[in-house]
Design an enzyme around this catalytic site. Structure first.
Site, PDB file in Angstrom:
ATOM      1  N   ARG A   1       0.825  -1.205   0.000  1.00  0.00           N
ATOM      2  CA  ARG A   1       0.000   0.000   0.000  1.00  0.00           C
ATOM      3  C   ARG A   1       0.861   1.258   0.000  1.00  0.00           C
ATOM      4  O   ARG A   1       0.469   2.295  -0.546  1.00  0.00           O
ATOM      5  CB  ARG A   1      -0.934  -0.007   1.209  1.00  0.00           C
ATOM      6  CG  ARG A   1      -1.912  -1.162   1.220  1.00  0.00           C
ATOM      7  CD  ARG A   1      -2.863  -1.096   0.048  1.00  0.00           C
ATOM      8  NE  ARG A   1      -3.936  -0.153   0.273  1.00  0.00           N
ATOM      9  CZ  ARG A   1      -4.766   0.262  -0.684  1.00  0.00           C
ATOM     10  NH1 ARG A   1      -4.616  -0.148  -1.937  1.00  0.00           N
ATOM     11  NH2 ARG A   1      -5.735   1.099  -0.383  1.00  0.00           N
TER      12      ARG A   1
ATOM     13  N   ASP B   1       0.812  -0.719  10.073  1.00  0.00           N
ATOM     14  CA  ASP B   1      -0.565  -1.130  10.313  1.00  0.00           C
ATOM     15  C   ASP B   1      -1.106  -0.409  11.540  1.00  0.00           C
ATOM     16  O   ASP B   1      -0.716  -0.713  12.673  1.00  0.00           O
ATOM     17  CB  ASP B   1      -0.612  -2.645  10.513  1.00  0.00           C
ATOM     18  CG  ASP B   1      -2.017  -3.183  10.664  1.00  0.00           C
ATOM     19  OD1 ASP B   1      -2.962  -2.370  10.758  1.00  0.00           O
ATOM     20  OD2 ASP B   1      -2.173  -4.413  10.688  1.00  0.00           O
TER      21      ASP B   1
ATOM     22  N   ASN C   1      -6.342  10.819   8.821  1.00  0.00           N
ATOM     23  CA  ASN C   1      -7.367  10.451   7.848  1.00  0.00           C
ATOM     24  C   ASN C   1      -7.739   8.971   7.890  1.00  0.00           C
ATOM     25  O   ASN C   1      -8.869   8.606   7.589  1.00  0.00           O
ATOM     26  CB  ASN C   1      -6.863  10.815   6.439  1.00  0.00           C
ATOM     27  CG  ASN C   1      -7.706  10.202   5.346  1.00  0.00           C
ATOM     28  OD1 ASN C   1      -8.758  10.722   4.992  1.00  0.00           O
ATOM     29  ND2 ASN C   1      -7.243   9.074   4.802  1.00  0.00           N
TER      30      ASN C   1
ATOM     31  N   TYR D   1     -18.740   2.687  14.964  1.00  0.00           N
ATOM     32  CA  TYR D   1     -18.116   3.681  14.099  1.00  0.00           C
ATOM     33  C   TYR D   1     -18.498   5.096  14.540  1.00  0.00           C
ATOM     34  O   TYR D   1     -17.626   5.971  14.676  1.00  0.00           O
ATOM     35  CB  TYR D   1     -18.544   3.451  12.653  1.00  0.00           C
ATOM     36  CG  TYR D   1     -18.113   4.541  11.708  1.00  0.00           C
ATOM     37  CD1 TYR D   1     -16.803   4.604  11.235  1.00  0.00           C
ATOM     38  CD2 TYR D   1     -19.004   5.524  11.282  1.00  0.00           C
ATOM     39  CE1 TYR D   1     -16.398   5.608  10.367  1.00  0.00           C
ATOM     40  CE2 TYR D   1     -18.611   6.535  10.414  1.00  0.00           C
ATOM     41  CZ  TYR D   1     -17.304   6.571   9.964  1.00  0.00           C
ATOM     42  OH  TYR D   1     -16.899   7.580   9.123  1.00  0.00           O
TER      43      TYR D   1
ATOM     44  N   LYS E   1     -16.026   8.166  15.883  1.00  0.00           N
ATOM     45  CA  LYS E   1     -15.914   9.475  15.259  1.00  0.00           C
ATOM     46  C   LYS E   1     -16.205  10.602  16.243  1.00  0.00           C
ATOM     47  O   LYS E   1     -15.656  11.707  16.109  1.00  0.00           O
ATOM     48  CB  LYS E   1     -16.830   9.553  14.049  1.00  0.00           C
ATOM     49  CG  LYS E   1     -16.453   8.607  12.916  1.00  0.00           C
ATOM     50  CD  LYS E   1     -15.196   9.023  12.192  1.00  0.00           C
ATOM     51  CE  LYS E   1     -13.949   8.283  12.547  1.00  0.00           C
ATOM     52  NZ  LYS E   1     -12.760   8.710  11.776  1.00  0.00           N
TER      53      LYS E   1
END
Length: 257
Positions: free
Chosen positions: A37, A55, A81, A153, A157
């Site tokens: 990646r 990771d 991000n 999730y 956030k």
């Protein structure tokens, strides 16, 4: 010219922000979760000054990324991000006792914030979903509740906004802000997301480098380069400090004074 490090920048909004900042003439260092990646990121963002790999779902990976970034010197801005989305069907641990959603979305930004040489600006990506949840400081790791990927999730956030505001309060010489990019059709958002991809990456790049007085705010929450009211809980200093204490306990990494 600013020096910016962006986590999770091998694709999606992180890559788009990287490409924009490179086009503007800034020095950008990318990140991918593994070597493949990392190479993908460099291939997709010609002109980047480099890329690191690690990771962010593991503490070893988090500390390795921080070490690699610190070897490159001090950055003007760090954009947190990298993230895992809302469709995780089960509670999957990447560290003993720590579900992957919390590890990547909350613990990694915390550890990187604590360990990377302090930049002038910190930017944390949140989500509009953070508005509709309450923090569960007694069960951040979802060991007491039945798993719900969407709620996990959304809570993560909210934690990102709490972290951004805690950093702004504790470090008055750092501009620390959070934002929501909108529900857009990235790999995370899914193909049916209705948001405007052409705007989704602009705010994080703007907060990282702009001299606009609004972009030089601290302890604020943004949507499309405009102030937006966060979940009111995010302003609660007690809850901010509870999150910092829990992240320090879970990670073993203290938040610098």
């Amino acid at each position: 010219m600013a020096r910016i490090f962006i986590t999770g920048s091998s694709d999606g909004l992180g890559l788009m922000a990287s490409q924009l900042l490179i086009e503007q003439g800034h020095e950008v260092v990318l990140h991918g979760r593994n070597e493949a990646r990392r190479r993908d990121a460099l291939a997709a963002a010609p002109g980047a000054r480099g890329a690191v790999s690690g990771d962010l779902s593991t503490l070893a990976g988090m500390t390795s990324v921080a070490d690699e970034v610190n070897r490159l010197g001090r950055f003007d801005a760090v954009i947190h991000n990298a993230g895992i989305g809302y469709r995780e069907p089960r509670r999957f641990e990447t560290e003993p006792g720590v579900p992957a959603v919390f590890a990547v979305n909350v613990l990694a930004p915390y550890v990187l914030t604590a360990l990377i040489h302090r930049p002038g600006r910190l930017i944390y990506l949140s989500s509009g979903m953070h508005h509709g949840v309450q923090p569960r400081m007694d069960d951040l790791l979802w060991t007491k509740r039945s798993w719900n990927g969407s709620s996990a999730y959304a809570e993560s956030k909210l934690c990102d906004v709490l972290l951004a505001f805690a950093a702004a309060r504790r470090w008055p010489n750092v501009m620390s802000n959070a934002l929501e990019p909108g529900w857009v059709p990235t790999k995370m958002g899914g193909p049916g997301a209705p948001g405007d991809m052409s705007k989704a990456h602009l705010t994080q790049a703007w907060l990282a480098v702009s001299d606009d007085p609004l972009a030089r705010s601290s302890g604020e929450y943004f949507y499309h380069q405009q102030l937006r009211a966060p979940n009111p809980i995010a302003r609660d200093v007690k809850v901010q400090d509870e999150l910092i204490a829990e992240c320090a306990r879970i990670s073993g990494v203290s938040f610098p004074g």
